[in-house]
Enzyme design. Structure first.
Site, PDB file in Angstrom:
ATOM      1  N   CYS A  12       1.171  -0.772   0.102  1.00 38.94           N
ATOM      2  CA  CYS A  12       0.152  -0.375   0.076  1.00 38.94           C
ATOM      3  C   CYS A  12       0.903   1.232   0.010  1.00 38.94           C
ATOM      4  CB  CYS A  12      -0.984  -0.340   0.692  1.00 38.94           C
ATOM      5  SG  CYS A  12      -0.380   0.204   2.712  1.00 38.94           S
ATOM      6  N   HIS A  43       5.571  -5.195   9.167  1.00 38.65           N
ATOM      7  CA  HIS A  43       5.244  -6.426   9.492  1.00 38.65           C
ATOM      8  C   HIS A  43       5.522  -7.987   8.813  1.00 38.65           C
ATOM      9  CE1 HIS A  43       3.213  -5.663  13.028  1.00 38.65           C
ATOM     10  NE2 HIS A  43       3.806  -5.914  13.838  1.00 38.65           N
ATOM     11  N   HIS A  83       3.635   1.842  11.785  1.00 39.54           N
ATOM     12  CA  HIS A  83       2.039   2.091  12.361  1.00 39.54           C
ATOM     13  C   HIS A  83       2.346   3.918  13.729  1.00 39.54           C
ATOM     14  CE1 HIS A  83       4.333  -2.268  11.872  1.00 39.54           C
ATOM     15  NE2 HIS A  83       3.541  -2.783  11.609  1.00 39.54           N
ATOM     16  N   HIS A 133      -0.986  -4.639  19.295  1.00 35.00           N
ATOM     17  CA  HIS A 133      -0.402  -4.373  17.544  1.00 35.00           C
ATOM     18  C   HIS A 133       0.263  -3.121  17.899  1.00 35.00           C
ATOM     19  CE1 HIS A 133      -0.646  -2.919  13.519  1.00 35.00           C
ATOM     20  NE2 HIS A 133      -0.875  -4.360  13.412  1.00 35.00           N
ATOM     21  N   GLU A 135       0.062   0.155  16.343  1.00 35.64           N
ATOM     22  CA  GLU A 135      -0.458   1.254  15.701  1.00 35.64           C
ATOM     23  C   GLU A 135      -1.752   1.496  17.067  1.00 35.64           C
ATOM     24  OE1 GLU A 135      -2.220   0.655  12.057  1.00 35.64           O
ATOM     25  OE2 GLU A 135      -4.162   2.010  12.693  1.00 35.64           O
ATOM     26  N   CYS A 199      -8.196   1.958   6.823  1.00 34.01           N
ATOM     27  CA  CYS A 199      -7.847   2.523   5.833  1.00 34.01           C
ATOM     28  C   CYS A 199      -8.686   2.285   4.627  1.00 34.01           C
ATOM     29  CB  CYS A 199      -6.691   2.439   5.684  1.00 34.01           C
ATOM     30  SG  CYS A 199      -5.380   1.032   4.973  1.00 34.01           S
ATOM     31  N   ASN A 228      -3.039  -6.807   8.509  1.00 33.23           N
ATOM     32  CA  ASN A 228      -3.827  -7.388   7.451  1.00 33.23           C
ATOM     33  C   ASN A 228      -3.890  -8.464   6.882  1.00 33.23           C
ATOM     34  OD1 ASN A 228      -1.921  -6.244   4.732  1.00 33.23           O
ATOM     35  ND2 ASN A 228      -1.313  -5.606   6.257  1.00 33.23           N
ATOM     36  N   SER A 269       2.052  -5.657   3.503  1.00 36.97           N
ATOM     37  CA  SER A 269       3.661  -5.404   3.289  1.00 36.97           C
ATOM     38  C   SER A 269       4.361  -6.087   2.349  1.00 36.97           C
ATOM     39  CB  SER A 269       3.740  -5.244   5.304  1.00 36.97           C
ATOM     40  OG  SER A 269       3.108  -6.436   5.743  1.00 36.97           O
TER      41      SER A 269
HETATM   42  S1  SF4 Z   1      -2.745   2.215   7.798  1.00 38.47           S
HETATM   43 FE1  SF4 Z   1      -2.224   0.468   7.139  1.00 38.47          FE
HETATM   44  S2  SF4 Z   1      -2.643  -0.604   5.318  1.00 38.47           S
HETATM   45 FE2  SF4 Z   1      -2.772   1.182   5.290  1.00 38.47          FE
HETATM   46  S3  SF4 Z   1      -2.262   2.679   3.952  1.00 38.47           S
HETATM   47 FE3  SF4 Z   1      -1.503   3.084   5.978  1.00 38.47          FE
HETATM   48  S4  SF4 Z   1       0.351   1.660   6.307  1.00 38.47           S
HETATM   49 FE4  SF4 Z   1      -0.995   0.772   4.610  1.00 38.47          FE
END
Ligand code: SF4
Length: 285
Positions: A12, A43, A83, A133, A135, A199, A228, A269
């Protein structure tokens, strides 16, 4: 056996940016050495070892938070992962005199900023996420007024006596499970402000799997630590497909031959070359 690669797949925008930031730091001779990554940048083991070969030291230890792992860094540069990071970590890194490079994804930063704004306005925060996690850890470190919900049944334990409630979530959750959790929170706290922040990259990948038809197995190429990627497997199961998470082609077994139509995808990722390698192995099976 038919194999079809699903679109979208692979990195992404947030992951691409984080990797580029880390590579730029290592290529720049002016960057203070040593260069540390506080936790895995993303990850994915292949990416971590590629960064190690560029001289970047990753500090990662199960059961230690980023705040605790920062104790291991005394000088040079610290890179914060995609994150995101709490203000406590940022302030501690500053007070240690470290050169800070922030590779947090913009989407993660937006949610973090919103949580801080609502805390400032006196709201209680309900945060839907996965315990430990990074985040989620970064958000929870901001205040004791943040209540973590990891599954629907956790809502029964909530006892918030405040009119002002803001609800948000980790970016990489399952859209189906998260909707159920939001609905249950709304039933319990009808006045709560619900702000679903899965997201776009995650939503697109999950929707593509939900809309796929005629497959009996979905193989997701991704790290076992990748939130994810694990959610993509769950989404495949909810669309009546078996699912399999593989890190590399080495995880493919003969058992796969019993499936006729395989859908192949990868987490946000996962490097493209790892997906292609899995595809080539499947074709040769
Ligand atoms: S929030 Fe995480 S999965 Fe979504 S665009 Fe950002 S890095 Fe990528």
């Amino acid at each position: 056996m038919k194999v079809e690669i699903l679109n979208p797949h692979g990195y992404c925008a947030g992951v691409k940016r984080a990797i580029q930031i880390a590579l730029d730091a290592s290529n720049n001779t002016l960057t203070k050495r040593p260069i540390y990554l506080l936790g895995n940048l993303i990850h994915n083991k292949q990416v971590t070892s590629a960064l190690t070969s560029k001289g970047i030291i990753t500090i990662e230890e199960k059961n230690r938070t980023r705040l605790q792992m920062l104790d291991d860094i005394e000088s040079g540069t610290v890179i914060f992962s995609a994150h995101g990071i709490s203000n406590k970590v940022r302030e501690k890194a500053k007070s240690k005199g470290l050169n800070i490079i922030d590779a947090s994804c913009g989407k993660v930063l937006i949610i973090h900023k919103k949580v801080l704004e609502y805390l400032e306005k006196g709201y209680e925060i309900i945060y839907i996420g996965k315990a430990h996690h990074p985040e989620c850890e970064a958000i929870l470190e901001e205040s004791d007024h943040i209540h973590l919900i990891t599954k629907k049944s956790d809502i029964n334990l909530l006892n918030i006596n405040c009119e002002k409630i803001y609800v948000t979530n980790q970016t990489t959750l399952s859209s189906l499970e998260t909707k159920e959790i939001y609905d249950t929170i709304q039933a319990k706290y009808p006045k709560a402000y619900l702000d679903n922040n899965i997201c776009n990259a995650t939503t697109l990948r999950q929707n593509a799997i939900l809309n796929a038809k005629g497959f009996d197995l979905c193989i997701v190429v991704g790290d076992v630590m990748s939130s994810n990627s694990k959610r993509l497997c769950e989404i495949a199961n909810s669309n009546n497909m078996a699912s399999l998470l593989v890190e590399t082609s080495k995880d493919l077994t003969d058992d796969i031959k019993k499936y006729n139509n395989i859908l192949l995808t990868s987490g946000a990722s996962t490097p493209e070359e790892v997906l292609n390698d899995v595809y080539n192995h499947l074709i040769n099976m």
